[in-house]
Scaffold this active site. Structure first.
Site, PDB file in Angstrom:
ATOM      1  CG  ASP A   1      -1.794   1.171   1.391  1.00  0.00           C
ATOM      2  OD1 ASP A   1      -1.584   2.170   0.658  1.00  0.00           O
ATOM      3  OD2 ASP A   1      -2.713   1.111   2.216  1.00  0.00           O
TER       4      ASP A   1
ATOM      5  CD  GLU B   1      26.639   3.043   7.445  1.00  0.00           C
ATOM      6  OE1 GLU B   1      26.362   1.868   7.664  1.00  0.00           O
ATOM      7  OE2 GLU B   1      26.137   3.993   8.059  1.00  0.00           O
TER       8      GLU B   1
ATOM      9  CB  CYS C   1      24.155   6.351  10.663  1.00  0.00           C
ATOM     10  SG  CYS C   1      23.442   5.097   9.616  1.00  0.00           S
TER      11      CYS C   1
ATOM     12  CB  SER D   1      17.827  -1.390  13.668  1.00  0.00           C
ATOM     13  OG  SER D   1      16.718  -1.121  12.839  1.00  0.00           O
TER      14      SER D   1
ATOM     15  CG  HIS E   1      20.487   8.622  11.983  1.00  0.00           C
ATOM     16  ND1 HIS E   1      20.954   8.934  10.724  1.00  0.00           N
ATOM     17  CD2 HIS E   1      20.225   7.288  11.982  1.00  0.00           C
ATOM     18  CE1 HIS E   1      20.983   7.824  10.003  1.00  0.00           C
ATOM     19  NE2 HIS E   1      20.542   6.816  10.727  1.00  0.00           N
TER      20      HIS E   1
ATOM     21  CE  LYS F   1       7.934   3.759  14.648  1.00  0.00           C
ATOM     22  NZ  LYS F   1       8.240   2.344  14.429  1.00  0.00           N
TER      23      LYS F   1
ATOM     24  CG  ASN G   1      19.522   5.979   5.889  1.00  0.00           C
ATOM     25  OD1 ASN G   1      20.151   6.953   6.303  1.00  0.00           O
ATOM     26  ND2 ASN G   1      19.465   4.824   6.538  1.00  0.00           N
TER      27      ASN G   1
ATOM     28  CB  SER H   1      23.508   0.287  13.280  1.00  0.00           C
ATOM     29  OG  SER H   1      22.192   0.704  13.049  1.00  0.00           O
TER      30      SER H   1
HETATM   31  N1  CAA Z   1      -0.793   3.170   5.973  1.00  0.00           N
HETATM   32  C1  CAA Z   1      -0.108   3.797   6.960  1.00  0.00           C
HETATM   33  N2  CAA Z   1       0.854   3.179   7.714  1.00  0.00           N
HETATM   34  C2  CAA Z   1       1.125   1.897   7.448  1.00  0.00           C
HETATM   35  C3  CAA Z   1       0.433   1.175   6.437  1.00  0.00           C
HETATM   36  C4  CAA Z   1      -0.575   1.866   5.690  1.00  0.00           C
HETATM   37  N3  CAA Z   1      -1.248   1.272   4.708  1.00  0.00           N
HETATM   38  N4  CAA Z   1       0.927  -0.073   6.420  1.00  0.00           N
HETATM   39  C5  CAA Z   1       1.882  -0.166   7.377  1.00  0.00           C
HETATM   40  N5  CAA Z   1       1.990   1.026   8.008  1.00  0.00           N
HETATM   41  C6  CAA Z   1       2.921   1.390   9.074  1.00  0.00           C
HETATM   42  C7  CAA Z   1       3.076   0.314  10.144  1.00  0.00           C
HETATM   43  O1  CAA Z   1       2.020   0.359  11.084  1.00  0.00           O
HETATM   44  C8  CAA Z   1       4.413   0.698  10.734  1.00  0.00           C
HETATM   45  O2  CAA Z   1       4.261   1.797  11.607  1.00  0.00           O
HETATM   46  P1  CAA Z   1       5.040   1.833  13.012  1.00  0.00           P
HETATM   47  O3  CAA Z   1       6.515   1.731  12.697  1.00  0.00           O
HETATM   48  O4  CAA Z   1       4.643   3.149  13.578  1.00  0.00           O
HETATM   49  O5  CAA Z   1       4.565   0.648  13.786  1.00  0.00           O
HETATM   50  C9  CAA Z   1       5.198   1.236   9.527  1.00  0.00           C
HETATM   51  O6  CAA Z   1       4.226   1.511   8.509  1.00  0.00           O
HETATM   52  C10 CAA Z   1       6.200   0.242   8.966  1.00  0.00           C
HETATM   53  O7  CAA Z   1       5.518  -0.946   8.679  1.00  0.00           O
HETATM   54  P2  CAA Z   1       6.134  -2.360   9.092  1.00  0.00           P
HETATM   55  O8  CAA Z   1       6.381  -2.380  10.556  1.00  0.00           O
HETATM   56  O9  CAA Z   1       5.294  -3.426   8.509  1.00  0.00           O
HETATM   57  O10 CAA Z   1       7.519  -2.214   8.321  1.00  0.00           O
HETATM   58  P3  CAA Z   1       8.515  -3.250   7.746  1.00  0.00           P
HETATM   59  O11 CAA Z   1       8.375  -4.587   8.365  1.00  0.00           O
HETATM   60  O12 CAA Z   1       8.398  -3.157   6.278  1.00  0.00           O
HETATM   61  O13 CAA Z   1       9.933  -2.641   8.229  1.00  0.00           O
HETATM   62  C11 CAA Z   1      11.726  -1.107   8.601  1.00  0.00           C
HETATM   63  C12 CAA Z   1      10.219  -1.264   8.285  1.00  0.00           C
HETATM   64  C13 CAA Z   1      12.038  -1.888   9.885  1.00  0.00           C
HETATM   65  C14 CAA Z   1      12.033   0.346   8.827  1.00  0.00           C
HETATM   66  C15 CAA Z   1      12.543  -1.658   7.398  1.00  0.00           C
HETATM   67  O14 CAA Z   1      12.313  -0.822   6.302  1.00  0.00           O
HETATM   68  C16 CAA Z   1      14.021  -1.754   7.668  1.00  0.00           C
HETATM   69  O15 CAA Z   1      14.505  -2.784   8.171  1.00  0.00           O
HETATM   70  N6  CAA Z   1      14.819  -0.672   7.324  1.00  0.00           N
HETATM   71  C17 CAA Z   1      16.255  -0.670   7.509  1.00  0.00           C
HETATM   72  C18 CAA Z   1      16.678  -0.559   8.978  1.00  0.00           C
HETATM   73  C19 CAA Z   1      16.517   0.849   9.535  1.00  0.00           C
HETATM   74  O16 CAA Z   1      16.466   1.830   8.820  1.00  0.00           O
HETATM   75  N7  CAA Z   1      16.452   0.933  10.869  1.00  0.00           N
HETATM   76  C20 CAA Z   1      16.346   2.224  11.549  1.00  0.00           C
HETATM   77  C21 CAA Z   1      17.058   2.234  12.889  1.00  0.00           C
HETATM   78  S1  CAA Z   1      18.801   1.849  12.631  1.00  0.00           S
HETATM   79  C22 CAA Z   1      19.481   3.312  12.058  1.00  0.00           C
HETATM   80  O17 CAA Z   1      18.941   4.363  12.214  1.00  0.00           O
HETATM   81  C23 CAA Z   1      20.799   3.236  11.343  1.00  0.00           C
HETATM   82  C24 CAA Z   1      20.533   3.296   9.890  1.00  0.00           C
HETATM   83  O18 CAA Z   1      20.538   4.390   9.285  1.00  0.00           O
HETATM   84  C25 CAA Z   1      20.200   2.042   9.204  1.00  0.00           C
END
Ligand code: CAA
Length: 389
Positions: free
Chosen positions: A29, A82, A114, A204, A236, A245, A278, A311
């Site tokens: 979506d 990185e 990062c 993460s 970040h 968040k 990012n 991270s």
């Molecule tokens: N409308 C509105 N919102 C929706 C939706 C819809 N139709 N469908 C889903 N959502 C929301 C979910 O409710 C969720 O919200 P919350 O986070 O508030 O709970 C959000 O969209 C994401 O949905 P999912 O939880 O299903 O997401 P996902 O399983 O696809 O994973 C992620 C998301 C974990 C960020 C993934 O993209 C990922 O692993 N990214 C890389 C890791 C990362 O960036 N981590 C950040 C912290 S680490 C860091 O900061 C260092 C760095 O730069 C990497």
């Protein structure tokens, strides 16, 4: 002595993928990406737009304003990344050559995910404090890659931020006191043999928020947060929802009027990042540029908090004071034009660019120029060496 950011610039590739197109291609979506993740587009680099080229191009944006004396006073060049191009030679040396910097200086590369950009900035500030009259150039440059169809695909991006650190800075004076913590975690990593990063996505996010909470509590106990005097709090931004968040954890902790002010300014700080994705080491600093260029209400003397997370993990909460005339050092028109002039890719074009790779057998590879208008680009591989324009 006041030390901090005297100039700041960024560059990003001239192509992007619209995340609504990505959502349709992946059967998601679009609102999950636009609202749930909080991103709109991601920058897509070609092979010629590696971190050296992007980093040098970002720095070139400020070099027009530097006279020879200022250039000669740069005693330290740090490239934080990185997405390094060599296990041994610092990417800073390629950049040093492309920028024509003086030979009598240090040029090194820094890594801690990062957080590397902040490590570079703090090291540069210490260097300038220890060597009055000198300046330091810090470049944070990265390509965020998780893979086609990977969980993190929607949080990819690419770009670089260059910062000149100096005495009596024109943009942001850094406060010397900050809070920082390190702990070994396996939330996100990229082994030497992999072109793509691995992430335990939810974990993460958890570590990011835990370390923000710990930093915030410690800063509070040291009297560093003083929220009523804090005009903005930047994070970040691996994707804008992550920073949101972090900010939300303060909602029930600080007075409503302070929370509303920080939220309004946070929105200005994510505008550019939502367009490019990012930038790992550079994300926090792109957020700073976005805030300063898109917010009309900040004034000289205002205090800004910056939360840096890498991270693995290192997290630092630090502060800076906006300086008189800081707006004159910004380049809003140029940055808006840079983002507006980009080419939108189809999914097929994005996947084809993403799947291209450099030769690894020492043969010659002439690399298609992704952006002839850019000053610097990787143009050839030969005998395992890289050649740049
Ligand atoms: N409308 C509105 N919102 C929706 C939706 C819809 N139709 N469908 C889903 N959502 C929301 C979910 O409710 C969720 O919200 P919350 O986070 O508030 O709970 C959000 O969209 C994401 O949905 P999912 O939880 O299903 O997401 P996902 O399983 O696809 O994973 C992620 C998301 C974990 C960020 C993934 O993209 C990922 O692993 N990214 C890389 C890791 C990362 O960036 N981590 C950040 C912290 S680490 C860091 O900061 C260092 C760095 O730069 C990497």
């Amino acid at each position: 002595m006041k030390v901090g950011i005297d100039r700041i610039e960024f560059s990003t590739p001239n192509r992007y993928l619209d995340l609504v197109d990505l959502a349709h291609a992946r059967g998601a979506d679009p609102n999950k990406y636009l609202i749930g993740i909080g991103q709109r587009k991601m920058a897509v680099p070609t092979l010629s737009q590696d971190i050296v080229a992007m980093g040098a191009n970002a720095a070139e944006g400020m070099f027009g304003g530097l006279d020879d004396k200022e250039k000669a006073s740069i005693g330290l060049l740090i490239v934080a990344t990185e997405s390094g191009v060599d296990q041994s030679k610092a990417s800073a040396l390629f950049v040093h050559d492309l920028l024509g910097l003086p030979s009598s200086m240090r040029a090194i590369e820094i890594k801690e995910a990062c957080y590397g950009g902040t490590a570079g900035l703090q090291l540069a500030a210490d260097f300038v404090r220890a060597h009055p009259g000198t300046k330091a150039l810090v470049i944070a440059a990265d390509i965020a890659r998780y893979g086609l169809n990977a969980g993190g695909e929607v949080t990819q991006g690419a770009g670089a931020v260059a910062m000149l650190v100096a005495e009596n800075p024109h943009i942001l004076a850094l406060e010397e006191r900050s809070v920082v913590r390190s702990r070994s975690t396996d939330d996100f990593w990229r082994p030497n043999y992999s072109a793509e990063a691995f992430a335990k996505g939810k974990y993460s996010e958890q570590v990011y928020l835990e370390m923000f909470a710990e930093d915030w509590r410690e800063a509070e106990s040291l009297g560093l947060t003083q929220v009523s005097g804090l005009q903005a709090l930047l994070f970040h931004i691996p994707f804008s929802k992550m920073g949101r968040k972090g900010l939300r954890t303060l909602e029930s902790v600080i007075p409503v009027s302070d929370y509303e002010r920080l939220t309004a300014r946070f929105e200005k700080g994510i505008m550019y990042g939502q367009e490019v994705g990012n930038l790992y080491t550079a994300s926090l600093y792109l957020s700073l540029i976005s805030l300063l260029e898109r917010d009309e209400s900040l004034c000289a003397g205002d205090r800004i908090g910056l939360f840096s997370y890498g991270s693995g993990s290192v997290a630092e909460l630090f502060f800076g004071i906006l300086q008189t005339g800081y707006r004159d050092r910004l380049n809003r028109t140029g940055h808006e034009a840079l983002l507006a002039a980009r080419q939108r890719l189809s999914i097929d074009e994005y996947e084809s660019i993403f799947s291209a790779s450099l030769v690894t057998d020492g043969s010659q590879q002439d690399i298609e120029d992704g952006d002839p208008a850019a000053l610097h680009a990787l143009i050839r591989m030969e005998g395992h060496e890289r050649f740049y324009r």
